[in-house]
Scaffold this active site. Sequence first.
Site, mmCIF file in Angstrom:
data_model
loop_
_atom_site.group_PDB
_atom_site.id
_atom_site.type_symbol
_atom_site.label_atom_id
_atom_site.label_comp_id
_atom_site.label_asym_id
_atom_site.label_seq_id
_atom_site.Cartn_x
_atom_site.Cartn_y
_atom_site.Cartn_z
ATOM 1 N N ASN A 162 0.856 -1.188 0.000
ATOM 2 C CA ASN A 162 0.000 0.000 0.000
ATOM 3 C C ASN A 162 0.895 1.241 0.000
ATOM 4 O O ASN A 162 1.704 1.436 0.912
ATOM 5 C CB ASN A 162 -0.887 -0.039 1.262
ATOM 6 C CG ASN A 162 -1.822 1.155 1.344
ATOM 7 O OD1 ASN A 162 -1.398 2.281 1.086
ATOM 8 N ND2 ASN A 162 -3.062 0.929 1.723
ATOM 9 N N HIS A 196 1.062 6.219 1.705
ATOM 10 C CA HIS A 196 1.901 7.159 2.459
ATOM 11 C C HIS A 196 3.044 7.745 1.640
ATOM 12 O O HIS A 196 3.643 8.738 2.055
ATOM 13 C CB HIS A 196 2.376 6.530 3.766
ATOM 14 C CG HIS A 196 1.226 6.306 4.698
ATOM 15 N ND1 HIS A 196 0.195 7.206 4.825
ATOM 16 C CD2 HIS A 196 0.909 5.267 5.512
ATOM 17 C CE1 HIS A 196 -0.688 6.743 5.687
ATOM 18 N NE2 HIS A 196 -0.284 5.563 6.109
ATOM 19 N N HIS A 220 -5.482 3.893 -2.037
ATOM 20 C CA HIS A 220 -6.817 4.285 -1.577
ATOM 21 C C HIS A 220 -7.123 5.688 -2.094
ATOM 22 O O HIS A 220 -6.445 6.650 -1.704
ATOM 23 C CB HIS A 220 -6.819 4.253 -0.041
ATOM 24 C CG HIS A 220 -8.144 4.514 0.592
ATOM 25 N ND1 HIS A 220 -8.336 4.415 1.945
ATOM 26 C CD2 HIS A 220 -9.347 4.863 0.083
ATOM 27 C CE1 HIS A 220 -9.598 4.698 2.235
ATOM 28 N NE2 HIS A 220 -10.233 4.981 1.110
ATOM 29 N N ARG A 264 -9.277 8.392 -1.517
ATOM 30 C CA ARG A 264 -10.239 8.856 -0.522
ATOM 31 C C ARG A 264 -11.045 10.014 -1.074
ATOM 32 O O ARG A 264 -10.566 10.785 -1.901
ATOM 33 C CB ARG A 264 -9.505 9.327 0.749
ATOM 34 C CG ARG A 264 -8.803 8.208 1.509
ATOM 35 C CD ARG A 264 -8.165 8.804 2.761
ATOM 36 N NE ARG A 264 -9.162 9.424 3.596
ATOM 37 C CZ ARG A 264 -9.687 8.880 4.701
ATOM 38 N NH1 ARG A 264 -9.252 7.716 5.137
ATOM 39 N NH2 ARG A 264 -10.604 9.513 5.383
ATOM 40 N N ARG A 270 -6.743 13.005 0.516
ATOM 41 C CA ARG A 270 -5.637 13.436 1.379
ATOM 42 C C ARG A 270 -4.291 12.841 0.958
ATOM 43 O O ARG A 270 -3.257 13.371 1.312
ATOM 44 C CB ARG A 270 -5.917 13.128 2.851
ATOM 45 C CG ARG A 270 -5.795 11.690 3.225
ATOM 46 C CD ARG A 270 -5.815 11.529 4.728
ATOM 47 N NE ARG A 270 -7.085 11.959 5.278
ATOM 48 C CZ ARG A 270 -7.622 11.444 6.384
ATOM 49 N NH1 ARG A 270 -6.990 10.502 7.048
ATOM 50 N NH2 ARG A 270 -8.771 11.857 6.824
ATOM 51 N N GLU A 315 -8.386 0.725 -3.305
ATOM 52 C CA GLU A 315 -9.190 0.789 -2.079
ATOM 53 C C GLU A 315 -10.140 1.953 -2.219
ATOM 54 O O GLU A 315 -9.727 3.055 -2.613
ATOM 55 C CB GLU A 315 -8.267 1.077 -0.893
ATOM 56 C CG GLU A 315 -8.076 -0.065 0.024
ATOM 57 C CD GLU A 315 -7.295 0.380 1.240
ATOM 58 O OE1 GLU A 315 -7.685 1.355 1.908
ATOM 59 O OE2 GLU A 315 -6.277 -0.246 1.504
ATOM 60 N N THR A 374 -8.102 3.994 7.759
ATOM 61 C CA THR A 374 -9.354 3.252 7.829
ATOM 62 C C THR A 374 -9.481 2.626 9.225
ATOM 63 O O THR A 374 -8.562 1.957 9.678
ATOM 64 C CB THR A 374 -9.365 2.146 6.753
ATOM 65 O OG1 THR A 374 -8.934 2.734 5.534
ATOM 66 C CG2 THR A 374 -10.737 1.559 6.588
ATOM 67 N N GLU A 398 -11.300 -8.938 2.866
ATOM 68 C CA GLU A 398 -10.009 -8.623 3.486
ATOM 69 C C GLU A 398 -10.287 -8.523 4.973
ATOM 70 O O GLU A 398 -11.056 -7.654 5.416
ATOM 71 C CB GLU A 398 -9.428 -7.314 2.944
ATOM 72 C CG GLU A 398 -8.088 -7.006 3.630
ATOM 73 C CD GLU A 398 -7.288 -5.900 2.941
ATOM 74 O OE1 GLU A 398 -7.302 -5.833 1.702
ATOM 75 O OE2 GLU A 398 -6.651 -5.124 3.672
ATOM 76 N N HIS A 404 -3.976 -4.317 7.652
ATOM 77 C CA HIS A 404 -4.095 -3.182 8.572
ATOM 78 C C HIS A 404 -3.272 -3.418 9.830
ATOM 79 O O HIS A 404 -3.507 -4.376 10.554
ATOM 80 C CB HIS A 404 -5.549 -2.876 8.974
ATOM 81 C CG HIS A 404 -5.720 -1.405 9.266
ATOM 82 N ND1 HIS A 404 -5.306 -0.853 10.446
ATOM 83 C CD2 HIS A 404 -6.181 -0.407 8.508
ATOM 84 C CE1 HIS A 404 -5.540 0.447 10.395
ATOM 85 N NE2 HIS A 404 -6.061 0.756 9.228
#
Length: 248
Positions: free
Chosen positions: A8, A11, A51, A53, A57, A78, A109, A159, A198
């Site tokens: 993922n 970041h 993701h 969003r 962000r 995502e 999340t 998931e 996660h």
Amino acid sequence: MPLRLGVNLDHAATLRQARYARDAQSSLAEPDPVEAALIAEKAGADGITAHLREDRRHMQDRDIYRLKESLQTKLNLEMGNAPEIVAIALQVKAHDACLVPENRREITTEGGLDCLTHRAALESTIGKLHAVGTVVSLFIDPDPEQICAAADLKAAYIELHTGAFANATGRARQHELQRLITGAQQAHDLGLRINAGHGLNYENVSELFTVPHLVELNIGHAIISRALFTGLASAVKEMKTLCQGYPL
Ligand code: PXP
């Protein structure tokens, strides 16, 4: 099949946005999540997760289109079940989409999706995603009712949310691990395929290996954090090596 690693990269985009939120398309805007994705793939990532969003962000729309065009492995998009995001997902036609709950004030999340309360809305979106060839996964807690609801919704994958396991200590951690084991078995018996993610990191990931039938782990924060010290390729390789310890 060996346990797959989805990296993922949200970041990487978070870091870019910290400085270039107003001009994420500028040639100066760094780091570029697509460049990071290509390094992660070369280091052994089996897929890239991003993701998009509603608040944008981290990942921006353009990142998602560029990832879809550039990846050699697969894009796992995502997404919250919001009309604007669904419309983009239907255009992008990512290989996989993982539906997640989204709350604007959360840092990342938080809980899993509530497939009982949102059944009708999820059913409609899953149908649309299936129609463009996207494989759908539902991000849920290891709760027997949610697992049944995910199977009823005809998602290919769930998931399992490993956040509660990752945050717990002592007996509570054993309890959370047992919930994941039982949930994975139940999901498998219902014909679902199982990913997890996660809060997983280099210390806790092997503890998860008593959970049966896992296909893929999606890991972000720990890999990006380690990458600051070791470089991204090395951080991905190290996690991929740990994944190879999953019993086949
Ligand atoms: N899976 C899902 C569905 C997520 O929402 C996230 C966080 O974006 C992850 C996996 C990765 O979590 P982490 O960054 O804690 O590894």
